[in-house]
Design a protein around this motif. Structure first.
Motif, PDB file in Angstrom:
ATOM      1  N   LEU A  68       0.756  -1.361   0.181  1.00 28.85           N
ATOM      2  CA  LEU A  68       0.173   0.019   0.097  1.00 28.85           C
ATOM      3  C   LEU A  68       0.955   1.382  -0.033  1.00 28.85           C
ATOM      4  CD1 LEU A  68      -2.693  -1.280   2.814  1.00 28.85           C
ATOM      5  CD2 LEU A  68      -2.777  -1.452   0.309  1.00 28.85           C
ATOM      6  N   ALA A  69       0.360   2.297  -0.558  1.00 25.39           N
ATOM      7  CA  ALA A  69       0.950   3.741  -0.847  1.00 25.39           C
ATOM      8  C   ALA A  69       0.766   4.411   0.761  1.00 25.39           C
ATOM      9  CB  ALA A  69       0.489   4.734  -1.452  1.00 25.39           C
ATOM     10  N   MET A  70       2.003   4.861   1.250  1.00 22.56           N
ATOM     11  CA  MET A  70       1.685   5.524   2.601  1.00 22.56           C
ATOM     12  C   MET A  70       1.801   6.998   2.279  1.00 22.56           C
ATOM     13  SD  MET A  70       4.755   3.626   4.914  1.00 22.56           S
ATOM     14  CE  MET A  70       6.151   4.062   4.022  1.00 22.56           C
ATOM     15  N   GLY A  71       1.326   7.834   3.170  1.00 21.87           N
ATOM     16  CA  GLY A  71       1.245   9.357   3.237  1.00 21.87           C
ATOM     17  C   GLY A  71       0.302   9.369   2.205  1.00 21.87           C
ATOM     18  N   VAL A  72      -0.795   8.743   2.276  1.00 25.18           N
ATOM     19  CA  VAL A  72      -1.944   8.929   1.083  1.00 25.18           C
ATOM     20  C   VAL A  72      -2.399  10.532   1.188  1.00 25.18           C
ATOM     21  CG1 VAL A  72      -4.121   8.671   0.349  1.00 25.18           C
ATOM     22  CG2 VAL A  72      -2.893   6.799   1.510  1.00 25.18           C
ATOM     23  N   THR A  73      -2.520  11.101   2.219  1.00 26.03           N
ATOM     24  CA  THR A  73      -2.875  12.771   2.417  1.00 26.03           C
ATOM     25  C   THR A  73      -1.333  13.313   2.044  1.00 26.03           C
ATOM     26  OG1 THR A  73      -4.599  12.072   4.064  1.00 26.03           O
ATOM     27  CG2 THR A  73      -3.490  14.459   3.735  1.00 26.03           C
ATOM     28  N   PRO A  74      -1.499  14.385   1.008  1.00 22.74           N
ATOM     29  CA  PRO A  74      -0.331  15.053   0.548  1.00 22.74           C
ATOM     30  C   PRO A  74       0.168  15.778   1.963  1.00 22.74           C
ATOM     31  CG  PRO A  74      -1.923  15.267  -1.089  1.00 22.74           C
ATOM     32  CD  PRO A  74      -2.906  14.554   0.193  1.00 22.74           C
ATOM     33  N   ILE A  75       1.640  15.780   2.014  1.00 17.68           N
ATOM     34  CA  ILE A  75       2.422  16.496   3.191  1.00 17.68           C
ATOM     35  C   ILE A  75       3.140  17.480   2.619  1.00 17.68           C
ATOM     36  CG2 ILE A  75       3.827  15.918   5.032  1.00 17.68           C
ATOM     37  CD1 ILE A  75       2.865  13.257   4.985  1.00 17.68           C
ATOM     38  N   THR A  76       3.126  18.589   2.992  1.00 16.77           N
ATOM     39  CA  THR A  76       4.114  19.804   2.646  1.00 16.77           C
ATOM     40  C   THR A  76       5.357  19.724   3.533  1.00 16.77           C
ATOM     41  OG1 THR A  76       2.249  21.007   1.552  1.00 16.77           O
ATOM     42  CG2 THR A  76       4.182  22.388   2.300  1.00 16.77           C
ATOM     43  N   ILE A  77       6.295  19.659   2.747  1.00 16.43           N
ATOM     44  CA  ILE A  77       7.708  19.949   3.571  1.00 16.43           C
ATOM     45  C   ILE A  77       8.336  21.056   3.054  1.00 16.43           C
ATOM     46  CG2 ILE A  77      10.008  18.591   3.759  1.00 16.43           C
ATOM     47  CD1 ILE A  77       8.420  16.091   2.890  1.00 16.43           C
ATOM     48  N   VAL A 107      16.631  -4.378   4.787  1.00 15.03           N
ATOM     49  CA  VAL A 107      17.436  -5.136   3.712  1.00 15.03           C
ATOM     50  C   VAL A 107      16.534  -5.984   2.759  1.00 15.03           C
ATOM     51  CG1 VAL A 107      18.919  -6.957   3.343  1.00 15.03           C
ATOM     52  CG2 VAL A 107      19.605  -5.392   5.163  1.00 15.03           C
ATOM     53  N   GLY A 108      16.619  -5.741   1.445  1.00 15.55           N
ATOM     54  CA  GLY A 108      15.666  -6.199   0.320  1.00 15.55           C
ATOM     55  C   GLY A 108      14.447  -5.509   0.198  1.00 15.55           C
ATOM     56  N   LYS A 109      14.484  -4.230   0.356  1.00 19.91           N
ATOM     57  CA  LYS A 109      13.282  -3.398   0.434  1.00 19.91           C
ATOM     58  C   LYS A 109      13.643  -2.329  -0.422  1.00 19.91           C
ATOM     59  CE  LYS A 109      10.123  -5.942   2.413  1.00 19.91           C
ATOM     60  NZ  LYS A 109       9.122  -6.543   1.603  1.00 19.91           N
ATOM     61  N   VAL A 110      12.397  -1.743  -1.246  1.00 18.89           N
ATOM     62  CA  VAL A 110      12.711  -0.480  -1.953  1.00 18.89           C
ATOM     63  C   VAL A 110      11.579   0.420  -1.794  1.00 18.89           C
ATOM     64  CG1 VAL A 110      12.872   0.387  -4.282  1.00 18.89           C
ATOM     65  CG2 VAL A 110      13.328  -1.885  -3.870  1.00 18.89           C
ATOM     66  N   LEU A 111      12.271   1.907  -1.427  1.00 24.85           N
ATOM     67  CA  LEU A 111      11.172   2.730  -0.819  1.00 24.85           C
ATOM     68  C   LEU A 111      11.115   3.530  -2.146  1.00 24.85           C
ATOM     69  CD1 LEU A 111       9.958   4.583   1.299  1.00 24.85           C
ATOM     70  CD2 LEU A 111      12.300   5.870   1.249  1.00 24.85           C
ATOM     71  N   LYS A 138       3.040  10.535  -2.169  1.00 26.35           N
ATOM     72  CA  LYS A 138       2.895   9.030  -1.855  1.00 26.35           C
ATOM     73  C   LYS A 138       4.200   8.678  -1.631  1.00 26.35           C
ATOM     74  CE  LYS A 138      -0.430   7.634  -5.716  1.00 26.35           C
ATOM     75  NZ  LYS A 138      -0.637   6.870  -6.978  1.00 26.35           N
ATOM     76  N   ALA A 139       4.184   7.411  -0.701  1.00 27.21           N
ATOM     77  CA  ALA A 139       5.335   6.676  -0.284  1.00 27.21           C
ATOM     78  C   ALA A 139       4.897   5.339  -0.100  1.00 27.21           C
ATOM     79  CB  ALA A 139       5.801   7.439   1.040  1.00 27.21           C
ATOM     80  N   TRP A 140       5.777   4.192  -0.557  1.00 24.43           N
ATOM     81  CA  TRP A 140       5.536   3.015  -0.481  1.00 24.43           C
ATOM     82  C   TRP A 140       6.572   2.085  -0.612  1.00 24.43           C
ATOM     83  CZ3 TRP A 140       4.440   5.417  -4.875  1.00 24.43           C
ATOM     84  CH2 TRP A 140       4.778   4.813  -5.886  1.00 24.43           C
ATOM     85  N   PHE A 141       6.606   0.864  -0.236  1.00 22.32           N
ATOM     86  CA  PHE A 141       7.513  -0.307  -0.315  1.00 22.32           C
ATOM     87  C   PHE A 141       7.391  -1.180  -1.204  1.00 22.32           C
ATOM     88  CE2 PHE A 141      10.650   1.547   2.868  1.00 22.32           C
ATOM     89  CZ  PHE A 141       9.685   2.015   3.898  1.00 22.32           C
TER      90      PHE A 141
END
Length: 768
Positions: free
Chosen positions: A321-330, A351-355, A499-502
């Motif tokens: 699943l995608a994380m940070g579904v709500t847009p976040i302003t940085i 180890v073994g994951k892709v962000l 969006k952010a997901w693994f």
């Protein structure tokens, strides 16, 4: 098979009681990612298990029991106030060996016997998970064991047999992710030993990045009924819960409720008991529960055809699943935040994951660096003193190395394509377009943490007008065993993270190589991770080349390098596999010191330093394990052809001038040492080992200068970290001695291999 009448710790191929499944048992799982292709007619998409199972008891017991023939096991095992029994666990395996099932601490089972009027069960509690030992007490003749103990109520006596009424459940409450809901029945094979077996199959559902507020899982089998009640007699022919048992009266839905709702994003693994049988044209629907938004955003449908035997684990494809579904302003939208003062949360990357990160960049077009940055650190919180940056990768392809000396790979590249026209956008014109188009660009960034210890950053940026696309990449060695972290930060810019997901890293290592030669003279060099594997590189199966973690090296043979042949091939055990690695070997022109780094003060033969201003250049490769700053090569000067420290001057490489007590010819009281501002003792000592050093000494009519250029062994082309420069000046000798100045290179507890003065790849001295 061994004779079942012997007291060996084995059992008949067909159990007395078959494997039985129910809704209450919690069987601990050591999970791993397991994904299969649903609907394959060849493999039928199922996970295959061994059907022959062994007890969890020690090899010593097995050998002792098998050492000689003993009396046959009685047909009716009896208990005599036994305080310990042993219970096996079915060896449930997938095609990827991704799950092992084991007993958990304090888990309870029940053992029961058939009496004339009622069924009596006694509870036993697990006291040793590795041997399957359970503690309790029973005095009656025991016929059956049940797990969990609460499931004993499903069995009633019927003369000399057990009747059962077993449920394939519709609801599982207080669920702990990674555990199973399998009820199992064990048959006695010795007076204190039971073999447990399953009676149905398991469906494995994996969600990555399950959102906060998740309360559980809903599973629906659209075309096959999978829940309901089955009654029967437990006989020697066994019990199996199949699709046919529930075809007319069963249900299609299963609900699993977590023991508590998620208060943080988490990865969840659910095991759902399902009947065995032929699942022709199945349609499985799953979704997480909690809120309507969670249910709708996590729904997934899987279709196919497969046959599932009892004891099988059928794994659905991992749902990421995608994380940070709500847009976040940085960062502030007025673009006033200085570098690294506004940033996203950390993303921990196992180890073994892709962000994966998708964001909009709003930069300032007055500077190439006033845009997005991707930072990668070790696995500590920001406020922890142990936190260190591996690197920060900037939008303009520049890399800021971390606060600790990590080994960098300058394997970065950038590519820009202007899709609007064929104009040349190289040089400064490129940067003009870059600054203009990166403002408002949509960026997709990935940070891959490979199992070989590489962090690989890939960037795709698309300008707001969709006419310009940049692709960039960078890789660097990181830990191959510990998690790393990544975050986004700004510099007088701001971002909107959408969006952010693994996902899973699919890279495998095809080959290994080293990029730097081993420099030797007459002495054989004993290999170690500090002499050649710090610059160990992998070529992955997709062609990517990246530096890897040498701590994953488990062995290498042979262990020494000798002069003469180049390259020399060694076999390297790395991350569970063996690779042949070619080591380039360069034979130097001479050497001083010892490879045990305890030779004291060794030196070259002294030679005249001409007074006509002709510079003498020496290039060398340094091995050592510096305890002190002065454990390094230095320049020694004297006015006589003798190496006596008390009579000369030592221009040490650690920014120090040492003048002997009996030295009268040289004036060094007003000598100056100009050093580059980037002297870093944290780099200097550990990375003087395998450093490349250039020394240049000049005698201009009695005025002596010495210059040093040092390239640390961190394989970094960043001059603020990978290099150090130092110059000595205002050292003079009397006019009567100007033509009799002798020099040599000396060492202190290190080993120095000299190379030709014109050898390429060495740092050049600088006028500071």
């Amino acid at each position: 098979m061994l004779n079942p009448r012997r007291k060996c710790l084995r059992f008949k191929e067909k159990p007395l009681f078959a494997k039985v499944m129910a809704l209450m048992a919690l069987r601990k799982v050591i999970p791993g990612p397991a994904m299969i292709g649903i609907g394959s007619k060849t493999s039928k998409g199922k996970m295959i298990m061994k059907k022959t199972l062994y007890f969890a008891v020690s090899a010593a017991l097995a050998l002792a029991a098998c050492a000689k023939e003993e009396a046959p096991v009685e047909n009716e095992p009896t208990f005599q106030n036994l305080n310990t029994i042993y219970a096996s666990v079915p060896e449930t395996k997938t095609t990827e060996s991704a799950a092992e099932f084991s007993w958990t601490d304090s888990e309870a089972i029940a053992v029961g016997g058939i009496l004339s009027e009622s069924t009596h069960f006694y509870n036993y509690t697990c006291s040793n998970t590795s041997t399957g030992a359970f503690s309790g007490s029973a005095t009656d003749s025991r016929k059956v064991a049940v797990s969990p103990s609460s499931a004993a109520s499903a069995f009633t006596t019927g003369g000399d047999t057990f009747s059962y009424s077993l449920s394939m459940g519709t609801e599982y409450g207080s669920y702990i992710p990674g555990t199973t809901n399998a009820l199992m029945v064990g048959e006695p094979v010795e007076s204190n030993k039971y073999r447990f077996n399953h009676a149905a199959a398991l469906l494995k559902v994996t969600y990555e990045n399950a959102p906060v507020g998740t309360t559980g899982l809903k599973f629906t089998s659209k075309n096959h009924k999978i829940t309901g009640m089955k009654s029967g007699i437990a006989t020697a022919s066994g019990v199996e819960l199949t699709l046919a048992d529930f075809a007319s009266t069963g249900g299609n839905d299963v609900t699993i409720t977590l023991s508590s709702p998620l208060d943080a994003t988490a990865n969840l693994i659910f095991y759902i008991p399902i009947p065995s049988g032929d699942y022709t044209s199945f349609e499985f629907n799953v979704n997480l529960t909690g809120t309507d938004a969670i249910a709708s955003s996590t729904a997934k449908t899987v279709k196919g055809t497969t046959t599932i035997a009892r004891g099988d684990v059928l794994s659905l494809p991992v749902i990421t699943l995608a994380m940070g579904v709500t847009p976040i302003t940085i960062g502030k939208t007025d673009k006033t935040d200085e570098y690294d003062t506004a940033h996203s949360d950390d993303f921990s990357i196992p180890v073994g994951k892709v962000l994966h990160l998708e964001f909009e960049n709003y930069g300032t077009n007055t500077g190439n660096n006033l845009n997005w940055h991707v930072a990668v650190t070790n696995n500590f919180d920001r406020e922890n003193a142990a936190r260190k940056k591996y690197f920060v990768y900037r939008a303009d392809t520049w890399v800021d190395v971390g606060d600790a000396p990590y080994f960098l790979d300058d394997n970065k590249s950038r590519k820009s394509a202007n899709l609007d026209s064929d104009q040349d956008i190289s040089g400064e014109k490129y940067w003009t377009v870059f600054r203009d188009k990166m403002d408002g660009a949509t960026v997709t960034a990935t940070v891959e943490h490979t199992a070989a210890g590489s962090a690989i950053v890939k960037i795709k940026a698309v300008s707001a007008d969709k006419k310009t696309i940049w692709t960039e990449s960078y890789s660097q060695r990181v830990s191959g065993t510990e998690d790393i972290r990544a975050y986004l930060t700004v510099n007088k810019s701001y971002l909107i993270l959408n969006k952010a997901w693994f996902s899973n890293s699919k890279k495998t290592v095809s080959s290994l190589h080293v990029t730097s030669p081993v420099y030797i003279y007459n002495d054989d060099l004993t290999l170690s991770t500090i002499t050649f594997m710090r610059d160990l590189y992998a070529t992955y199966d997709d062609g990517v080349v990246a530096q890897v973690d040498p701590n994953l090296v488990s062995s290498y043979s042979p262990t020494t390098i000798s002069k003469g042949t180049s390259p020399q091939t060694i076999s390297v055990g790395f991350n569970g596999k063996n690779y042949n690695v070619d080591i380039p070997v360069v034979t130097g022109t001479g050497a001083i010191g010892t490879l045990t780094y305890n030779g004291g003060d060794g030196n070259q033969a002294l030679a005249i330093l001409p007074s006509n201003g002709t510079s003498i250049v020496k290039k060398m490769y340094v091995y050592g394990s510096p305890v002190s700053n002065w454990n390094c090569p230095s320049i020694f000067l004297n006015t006589t052809n003798e190496f006596v420290l008390n009579k000369g001057v030592v221009l040490r490489m650690d920014w120090y001038i040492g003048k002997g007590d009996s030295c009268t010819a040289f004036t060094a009281a007003n000598a100056d040492v100009n050093k580059a501002a980037n002297l870093n003792w944290d780099l200097y000592k550990p990375y003087m080992n395998r450093a490349k050093v250039t020394m240049k000494v000049t005698n201009s009519n009695g005025a002596i200068t010495a210059q040093y250029a040092i390239q640390y062994a961190c394989d970094n082309t960043d001059e603020n970290h990978g290099y150090f420069y130092m110059n000595f000046k205002n050292i003079s000798v009397s006019s009567s001695d100007k033509d009799s100045v002798y020099y040599c290179v000396m060492e202190n507890n290190c080993y120095v291999v000299f190379v030709n003065d014109d050898t390429p790849g060495w740092p050049d001295v600088h006028a500071l």
